[in-house]
Design an enzyme around this catalytic site. Structure first.
Site, short mmCIF file in Angstrom:
data_model
loop_
_atom_site.label_atom_id
_atom_site.label_comp_id
_atom_site.label_asym_id
_atom_site.label_seq_id
_atom_site.Cartn_x
_atom_site.Cartn_y
_atom_site.Cartn_z
N TYR A 71 66.74 56.52 36.17
CA TYR A 71 65.52 56.83 36.60
C TYR A 71 65.64 57.80 37.68
O TYR A 71 65.13 58.98 37.52
CB TYR A 71 64.55 55.75 37.00
N HIS A 96 60.31 64.43 47.17
CA HIS A 96 60.78 62.87 47.35
C HIS A 96 62.32 62.30 46.96
O HIS A 96 62.82 63.00 46.12
CB HIS A 96 59.79 62.02 46.78
N HIS A 128 65.20 59.62 46.39
CA HIS A 128 65.46 58.08 45.87
C HIS A 128 66.82 57.80 46.41
O HIS A 128 67.78 58.56 45.92
CB HIS A 128 65.22 58.02 44.47
#
Length: 170
Positions: free
Chosen positions: A19, A113, A115
């Site tokens: 992902y 953003h 991760h």
């Protein structure tokens, strides 16, 4: 400023890595980095090797395989490059060079953003990363620096050095 959440990964690290490493979200993997492991789905196997070494050293196999930290910025607050650099610096300071991690900065939404997926077991002394939760509302407490304060300080330093470097001579 930045908002940071951390979640345990108890199932498959491969799915979480797939992902975050999605090329459509990371500008064809331009905003992907790692520390102590491959910046690819091969990191899951490397995390597993570290956990297996920990078991060989007499440690108990942790139920949490990895941790997934998400660091979100407001719209227009940072460029993708700044977000990625802030995320790397946060991970380096937080994990102190003891944990393998993969960081991917997503630019597919209206805001940047990060991760960060890191191994639940460090490769220095094979201890598991611990997050303490309060009894009220399960709010997270850890040794991590405040993401907002860290980001402000880092961005101010980064931007001031950029402007000094590119300023006109007097």
């Amino acid at each position: 400023m930045a908002v940071t959440k951390i979640k345990p990964i108890r199932g498959t690290v491969n799915k979480a890595l797939a992902y975050i490493l999605d090329p459509q979200k990371t500008d064809d993997a331009f905003y992907v980095s790692s520390y102590g492991c491959a910046a690819s789905d091969a990191a899951a196997k490397e995390f597993e090797w570290t956990r297996n070494l920990a078991v060989q050293q007499g440690m108990q196999m942790p139920k949490v395989l990895a941790r997934h930290l998400i660091q979100s910025f407001d719209i227009g607050e940072v460029t993708p490059e700044e977000a990625h650099e802030v995320g790397k610096q946060l991970a380096d300071e937080w994990l102190k060079g003891k944990y393998e991690y993969v960081i991917a900065t997503h630019i597919d939404k209206g805001h940047c953003h990060n991760h960060i997926i890191f191994n639940a077991v460090n490769y220095v002394d094979f201890h598991a990363y611990r997050v303490k939760y309060s009894r009220i509302g399960r709010s997270c407490h850890s040794s991590a620096p405040s993401s907002s304060n860290f980001c402000w300080a880092f961005l101010a330093t980064m931007r001031s050095s950029f402007f000094k470097k590119d300023s006109l001579p007097s």
